[in-house]
Design an enzyme around this catalytic site. Structure first.
Site, PDB file in Angstrom:
ATOM      1  N   THR A  51      16.198   5.442   4.365  1.00  0.00           N
ATOM      2  CA  THR A  51      17.565   5.932   4.152  1.00  0.00           C
ATOM      3  C   THR A  51      17.621   7.449   4.230  1.00  0.00           C
ATOM      4  OG1 THR A  51      18.034   4.012   2.747  1.00  0.00           O
ATOM      5  CG2 THR A  51      19.538   5.878   2.566  1.00  0.00           C
ATOM      6  N   TYR A 138       5.588  -1.123  -0.711  1.00  0.00           N
ATOM      7  CA  TYR A 138       6.834  -1.299   0.047  1.00  0.00           C
ATOM      8  C   TYR A 138       6.671  -2.564   0.884  1.00  0.00           C
ATOM      9  CZ  TYR A 138      10.557   0.160   3.390  1.00  0.00           C
ATOM     10  OH  TYR A 138      11.679   0.249   4.184  1.00  0.00           O
ATOM     11  N   LYS A 166       8.612  -2.150  -4.008  1.00  0.00           N
ATOM     12  CA  LYS A 166       9.986  -2.322  -3.546  1.00  0.00           C
ATOM     13  C   LYS A 166      10.014  -3.592  -2.708  1.00  0.00           C
ATOM     14  CE  LYS A 166      13.814  -0.269  -0.973  1.00  0.00           C
ATOM     15  NZ  LYS A 166      14.311   0.860  -0.159  1.00  0.00           N
ATOM     16  N   ILE A 204      15.980  -0.032  -6.184  1.00  0.00           N
ATOM     17  CA  ILE A 204      16.151   1.113  -5.286  1.00  0.00           C
ATOM     18  C   ILE A 204      17.277   0.749  -4.315  1.00  0.00           C
ATOM     19  CG2 ILE A 204      15.023   2.703  -3.679  1.00  0.00           C
ATOM     20  CD1 ILE A 204      12.352   1.974  -4.857  1.00  0.00           C
TER      21      ILE A 204
END
Length: 299
Positions: A51, A138, A166, A204
């Site tokens: 992002t 991740y 995440k 998140i």
């Protein structure tokens, strides 16, 4: 300034966009955004993830933005995204950034290569040698091109650096929460409410760039057991989330923030701005949230 680590990255950690203007990182806008999200009750910021267009920024640009945000004596804790194909290059970048004492690093597996689970374990163990700071795994195959198994993640959780992951897959989130070996941070915005109702502690969520106070309140209501109130508050956000991911992230988020006058509507190529057709959809979705109750009675 060393940053204390919240337990298991508790709360909402915003994967903040990188504001740009005229081809350069807009550090003044980054400072203003960081203050805005701090005042909204966000627990911390994740910089330089997907992002944040992290792979399109040089190390000097990242350092410039970090230093700008940290000038605020009340700055939120920062997590730095650190991804790449070459393990050695990622480790070298982390060593350069380590002096800024982040709350942690968000590190994906080496994308494009599609390594085996053993290769993924090797990658993360090498990263762990590069820093004593916490590492967030991740596990988003759409971005990384490879899926980590729960067994791989829990093997890494046995090492001291690895504090959380995440994760976007709701069944995997539920499994991790139930097993309790590794903190699961929800990365799928539409699953946010269910994650917190099921006992999740952190997330998140990119959509929380818009109406961050609302997202924080949904989390608090859900964690406090006010399920119906949390559902009612979250419902208007669903349409907004759909629109924010209707085109490649973070273009819709940057367009929405530009409509609010917070940043310029600019991305770094090859990322391009959202289409003109998306603007009225964004405006409608935002107006729905604005028109819905922002506070609910939870007696």
């Amino acid at each position: 300034m060393d940053t204390p680590l919240p337990p298991a990255f508790d709360g909402l950690w915003l994967p903040m966009v990188t504001p740009m203007r005229g081809g350069y990182v807009d550090c003044e806008a980054a400072q203003a955004l960081a203050r805005y999200y701090r005042n909204a009750g966000v627990a911390g910021l994740v910089l330089f993830g997907s992002t944040g267009e992290g792979n399109l920024l040089s190390i000097p640009e990242k350092i410039e933005m970090i230093e700008a945000i940290r000038r605020d004596p009340h700055a939120l804790p920062l997590v730095f995204g650190a991804g790449g194909v070459d393990t050695r290059g990622v480790a070298a970048a982390i060593r350069r950034l380590d002096k800024y004492a982040p709350a942690g690093y968000l590190v994906p597996p080496p994308y494009y290569l599609g390594p085996s689970q053993q290769g993924i374990l090797w990658h993360y163990r090498q990263i762990a040698w590069a820093t004593e700071r916490p590492i967030i795994l991740y596990n988003i195959p759409k971005r990384a091109g490879v899926t980590m198994t729960v067994e791989t993640m829990e093997s890494l959780a046995l090492l001291p650096n690895f504090h959380a992951v995440k994760e976007c897959n709701p069944p995997v989130l539920m499994a991790l929460n139930a097993r309790g070996h590794l903190a699961a941070l929800c990365g799928e915005d539409m699953a946010l409410l269910d994650h917190f109702l099921a006992g999740g502690r952190g997330a998140i969520p990119a959509a929380a760039h818009l109406f961050p106070e609302r997202f924080v309140e949904v989390m608090q209501l859900a964690r406090d057991g006010h399920a119906e109130a949390a559902r009612e508050l979250f419902e208007p956000l669903r349409g907004l989330i759909r629109v924010l991911f209707a085109e490649p992230n973070p273009a819709p988020i940057k367009r929405a923030l530009a409509l609010q006058g917070l940043i310029a509507d600019e991305l770094r190529l090859p990322m391009t701005s959202a289409s003109r057709e998306l603007t009225p959809r964004l405006q409608r979705a935002m107006s729905v949230v604005q028109g819905s109750p922002s506070r609910l009675q939870t007696a």
